[in-house]
Design an enzyme around this catalytic site. Structure first.
Site, PDB file in Angstrom:
ATOM      1  N   GLN A  15      67.765  10.748  30.518  1.00 26.80           N
ATOM      2  CA  GLN A  15      66.860   9.662  30.934  1.00 26.80           C
ATOM      3  C   GLN A  15      65.455   9.815  30.372  1.00 26.80           C
ATOM      4  O   GLN A  15      64.870   8.852  29.874  1.00 26.80           O
ATOM      5  CB  GLN A  15      66.777   9.604  32.467  1.00 26.80           C
ATOM      6  CG  GLN A  15      68.074   9.200  33.149  1.00 26.80           C
ATOM      7  CD  GLN A  15      68.595   7.886  32.627  1.00 26.80           C
ATOM      8  OE1 GLN A  15      67.844   6.917  32.498  1.00 26.80           O
ATOM      9  NE2 GLN A  15      69.873   7.843  32.310  1.00 26.80           N
ATOM     10  N   SER A  17      64.465  11.505  27.789  1.00 25.24           N
ATOM     11  CA  SER A  17      64.469  11.365  26.328  1.00 25.24           C
ATOM     12  C   SER A  17      64.560   9.909  25.905  1.00 25.24           C
ATOM     13  O   SER A  17      64.031   9.527  24.853  1.00 25.24           O
ATOM     14  CB  SER A  17      65.618  12.171  25.728  1.00 25.24           C
ATOM     15  OG  SER A  17      65.339  13.545  25.883  1.00 25.24           O
ATOM     16  N   ARG A  92      70.529  20.248  39.904  1.00 23.07           N
ATOM     17  CA  ARG A  92      71.111  20.897  41.077  1.00 23.07           C
ATOM     18  C   ARG A  92      72.334  20.117  41.530  1.00 23.07           C
ATOM     19  O   ARG A  92      72.253  18.939  41.829  1.00 23.07           O
ATOM     20  CB  ARG A  92      70.088  20.964  42.207  1.00 23.07           C
ATOM     21  CG  ARG A  92      70.539  21.877  43.347  1.00 23.07           C
ATOM     22  CD  ARG A  92      69.620  21.751  44.533  1.00 23.07           C
ATOM     23  NE  ARG A  92      68.298  22.278  44.256  1.00 23.07           N
ATOM     24  CZ  ARG A  92      67.677  23.178  45.027  1.00 23.07           C
ATOM     25  NH1 ARG A  92      68.255  23.654  46.089  1.00 23.07           N
ATOM     26  NH2 ARG A  92      66.467  23.579  44.728  1.00 23.07           N
ATOM     27  N   ASN A 105      70.050  27.733  34.825  1.00 26.38           N
ATOM     28  CA  ASN A 105      69.048  27.374  33.829  1.00 26.38           C
ATOM     29  C   ASN A 105      68.588  28.582  33.027  1.00 26.38           C
ATOM     30  O   ASN A 105      68.258  28.448  31.853  1.00 26.38           O
ATOM     31  CB  ASN A 105      67.880  26.648  34.494  1.00 26.38           C
ATOM     32  CG  ASN A 105      68.236  25.193  34.717  1.00 26.38           C
ATOM     33  OD1 ASN A 105      68.426  24.458  33.765  1.00 26.38           O
ATOM     34  ND2 ASN A 105      68.417  24.807  35.974  1.00 26.38           N
ATOM     35  N   ASP A 159      51.951  15.924  36.986  1.00 23.67           N
ATOM     36  CA  ASP A 159      51.246  16.188  38.245  1.00 23.67           C
ATOM     37  C   ASP A 159      49.757  15.852  38.090  1.00 23.67           C
ATOM     38  O   ASP A 159      49.133  15.265  38.973  1.00 23.67           O
ATOM     39  CB  ASP A 159      51.431  17.664  38.626  1.00 23.67           C
ATOM     40  CG  ASP A 159      52.894  18.055  38.551  1.00 23.67           C
ATOM     41  OD1 ASP A 159      53.668  17.597  39.403  1.00 23.67           O
ATOM     42  OD2 ASP A 159      53.281  18.786  37.613  1.00 23.67           O
ATOM     43  N   HIS A 187      55.026  23.789  38.876  1.00 24.30           N
ATOM     44  CA  HIS A 187      55.483  22.394  38.989  1.00 24.30           C
ATOM     45  C   HIS A 187      56.530  22.339  40.100  1.00 24.30           C
ATOM     46  O   HIS A 187      57.727  22.376  39.862  1.00 24.30           O
ATOM     47  CB  HIS A 187      56.070  21.891  37.673  1.00 24.30           C
ATOM     48  CG  HIS A 187      56.718  20.544  37.821  1.00 24.30           C
ATOM     49  ND1 HIS A 187      55.995  19.397  38.032  1.00 24.30           N
ATOM     50  CD2 HIS A 187      58.008  20.169  37.825  1.00 24.30           C
ATOM     51  CE1 HIS A 187      56.830  18.377  38.156  1.00 24.30           C
ATOM     52  NE2 HIS A 187      58.054  18.814  38.045  1.00 24.30           N
TER      53      HIS A 187
HETATM   54  P1  NAI Z   1      69.117  13.743  32.701  1.00 29.84           P
HETATM   55  O1  NAI Z   1      70.163  14.416  33.533  1.00 29.84           O
HETATM   56  O2  NAI Z   1      69.109  12.270  32.550  1.00 29.84           O
HETATM   57  O3  NAI Z   1      69.166  14.349  31.209  1.00 29.84           O
HETATM   58  C1  NAI Z   1      69.297  15.708  30.958  1.00 29.84           C
HETATM   59  C2  NAI Z   1      70.093  15.840  29.683  1.00 29.84           C
HETATM   60  O4  NAI Z   1      70.107  17.222  29.331  1.00 29.84           O
HETATM   61  C3  NAI Z   1      71.552  15.413  29.828  1.00 29.84           C
HETATM   62  O5  NAI Z   1      71.847  14.430  28.838  1.00 29.84           O
HETATM   63  C4  NAI Z   1      72.338  16.700  29.613  1.00 29.84           C
HETATM   64  O6  NAI Z   1      73.559  16.480  28.918  1.00 29.84           O
HETATM   65  C5  NAI Z   1      71.356  17.499  28.766  1.00 29.84           C
HETATM   66  N1  NAI Z   1      71.587  18.947  28.784  1.00 29.84           N
HETATM   67  C6  NAI Z   1      72.002  19.721  29.816  1.00 29.84           C
HETATM   68  N2  NAI Z   1      72.138  20.995  29.424  1.00 29.84           N
HETATM   69  C7  NAI Z   1      71.746  21.033  28.132  1.00 29.84           C
HETATM   70  C8  NAI Z   1      71.684  22.081  27.168  1.00 29.84           C
HETATM   71  N3  NAI Z   1      72.047  23.314  27.481  1.00 29.84           N
HETATM   72  N4  NAI Z   1      71.258  21.769  25.924  1.00 29.84           N
HETATM   73  C9  NAI Z   1      70.923  20.500  25.605  1.00 29.84           C
HETATM   74  N5  NAI Z   1      70.997  19.472  26.457  1.00 29.84           N
HETATM   75  C10 NAI Z   1      71.391  19.736  27.716  1.00 29.84           C
HETATM   76  O7  NAI Z   1      67.723  14.287  33.261  1.00 29.84           O
HETATM   77  P2  NAI Z   1      66.250  13.743  32.988  1.00 29.84           P
HETATM   78  O8  NAI Z   1      65.888  12.731  34.005  1.00 29.84           O
HETATM   79  O9  NAI Z   1      66.096  13.414  31.549  1.00 29.84           O
HETATM   80  O10 NAI Z   1      65.408  15.065  33.338  1.00 29.84           O
HETATM   81  C11 NAI Z   1      65.500  16.236  32.542  1.00 29.84           C
HETATM   82  C12 NAI Z   1      64.829  17.403  33.238  1.00 29.84           C
HETATM   83  O11 NAI Z   1      63.433  17.171  33.382  1.00 29.84           O
HETATM   84  C13 NAI Z   1      65.356  17.689  34.643  1.00 29.84           C
HETATM   85  O12 NAI Z   1      65.477  19.108  34.777  1.00 29.84           O
HETATM   86  C14 NAI Z   1      64.238  17.206  35.537  1.00 29.84           C
HETATM   87  O13 NAI Z   1      64.218  17.882  36.787  1.00 29.84           O
HETATM   88  C15 NAI Z   1      63.034  17.554  34.695  1.00 29.84           C
HETATM   89  N6  NAI Z   1      61.783  16.866  35.041  1.00 29.84           N
HETATM   90  C16 NAI Z   1      60.618  17.589  34.898  1.00 29.84           C
HETATM   91  C17 NAI Z   1      59.385  17.017  35.173  1.00 29.84           C
HETATM   92  C18 NAI Z   1      58.125  17.818  35.018  1.00 29.84           C
HETATM   93  O14 NAI Z   1      57.067  17.275  35.394  1.00 29.84           O
HETATM   94  N7  NAI Z   1      58.113  19.052  34.526  1.00 29.84           N
HETATM   95  C19 NAI Z   1      59.299  15.616  35.617  1.00 29.84           C
HETATM   96  C20 NAI Z   1      60.557  14.929  35.688  1.00 29.84           C
HETATM   97  C21 NAI Z   1      61.752  15.555  35.409  1.00 29.84           C
END
Ligand code: NAI
Length: 326
Positions: A15, A17, A92, A105, A159, A187
């Site tokens: 999402q 990306s 999770r 992770n 944040d 975070h």
């Molecule tokens: P999402 O679930 O839509 O996308 C994550 C993607 O990562 C999936 O397409 C999955 O197949 C892929 N993936 C999983 N393991 C992988 C690996 N080993 N190598 C390559 N790709 C892999 O999640 P979304 O919404 O894009 O969020 C991604 C992360 O960002 C989550 O961990 C979320 O908690 C985090 N996040 C961090 C924020 C921050 O402020 N630091 C803010 C919002 C989200």
């Protein structure tokens, strides 16, 4: 036109990306004179979805998009890369404890840290977005002993941006009026958004707000914003997270605004009494492609207690994955 740089994005079919890649390719991150080659990493089952995203990127006909690689091999994705945005992470699952999440992770980020160590440009700038972002950044950094630890950062900019907006709205001013705010620490819900040194249109922020609002409204609103968005939208903050990743990398690469600070999760050098080596968010300024911690920021007892609490959580996260850290 400059020579293209390589930008790796992991979790490239996810999402965040979907909001991020198009802006990188349009020049929003590195400037409208900087061509980019996107090196996109996904897990094998998501490669078909990634192909669809790549087709859409093609269909945008971005003049700055000089090439694209789609792969499930970290060694290919990080080859010669100049900028790495580590977005993909294991979410999770049902019944998963926090320590299970940390371990799942830890595996992903140790593999990616090693691949960065072995294949990336020696000047690579790494931003970890995938949660738990600070500890994932620590794991990647510890697995990349040949890269300067300063080059591994964790995203706190969402944040920071959330805090800017809350303060601007409360005081009836604009974002551009708010300066020198910082979010310290992790975070997570222990992060500490600090406005004691902030100004709004030149006036001390604390003179415009009252302590009960600051303590009981502002701080929890910023800390809990991610959960509030999931509740309202039925999905997590993706576009605002992508926007924050762009802000973080653009400032790091091209310089942050004069007279202001940004919050970045970075390798602690012991400043403000925070344990050396933790990936902790400090007030930073960026110039010449590097960051430095702003020194001499006043911290009162209220701030010190919260800065310690979020440091403590980071120590506990680190200790929970200690067996996986080289
Ligand atoms: P999402 O679930 O839509 O996308 C994550 C993607 O990562 C999936 O397409 C999955 O197949 C892929 N993936 C999983 N393991 C992988 C690996 N080993 N190598 C390559 N790709 C892999 O999640 P979304 O919404 O894009 O969020 C991604 C992360 O960002 C989550 O961990 C979320 O908690 C985090 N996040 C961090 C924020 C921050 O402020 N630091 C803010 C919002 C989200």
């Amino acid at each position: 036109m400059k020579a293209p740089v390589r930008v790796t994005v992991t979790g490239a079919a996810g999402q965040i990306s979907y909001s991020l890649l198009f802006r990188i390719a349009s020049g929003a991150m590195l400037g409208e004179d900087q061509p980019v080659i996107l090196q996109l990493l996904e897990i094998t089952p998501a490669l078909e979805a990634l192909k669809g995203v790549a087709m859409e990127l093609d269909d945008c006909a971005f003049p700055l998009l000089a090439g694209m690689v789609c792969t499930d091999d970290p060694n290919v994705a990080f080859k010669d890369t100049d900028y790495a945005l580590l977005v993909g992470a294991r979410p999770r699952g049902p019944g998963m404890e926090r320590k299970d999440l940390l371990s799942a992770n830890a595996e992903i980020f140790s593999v990616q840290g090693k691949a960065i160590n072995d294949h990336a440009s020696r000047d690579v700038k790494v931003l970890v977005v995938g949660n738990p972002a600070n500890t994932n950044a620590l794991i990647a950094q510890r697995n990349a002993p040949d890269i300067n630890p300063r080059q591994f950062t964790a995203m706190m900019r969402l944040d920071h941006n959330r805090a800017l907006t809350q303060l601007a709205q409360k005081t009836g001013k604009t974002i551009a009026d708010v300066k020198n705010l910082v979010v310290w620490g992790n975070h997570s819900a222990t992060q500490y958004p600090d406005v004691h040194n902030a100004t709004v249109d030149g006036a001390a922020a604390m003179s415009l707000i009252d302590q009960p609002w600051y303590e009981n409204d502002f701080i929890p609103t910023v800390q809990q914003r991610g959960a509030a968005i999931i509740k309202a939208r039925g999905a997590s903050s993706a576009a605002s997270a992508a926007n924050a990743a762009i802000d973080h990398m653009r400032d790091w690469a091209l310089g942050s605004a004069e007279g202001d600070w940004v919050s970045m999760g970075i390798y602690s050098d012991g400043s403000y009494g925070i344990e050396e080596g933790l990936i902790y968010s400090f007030p930073c300024v960026c110039k010449n492609g590097d960051w430095e911690i702003v020194q001499g920021v006043e911290t009162n007892d209220f701030s010190k207690a919260r800065m310690k609490a979020t440091e403590q959580e980071l120590k506990e996260e680190r200790d929970a994955v200690a067996h996986l850290l080289p």
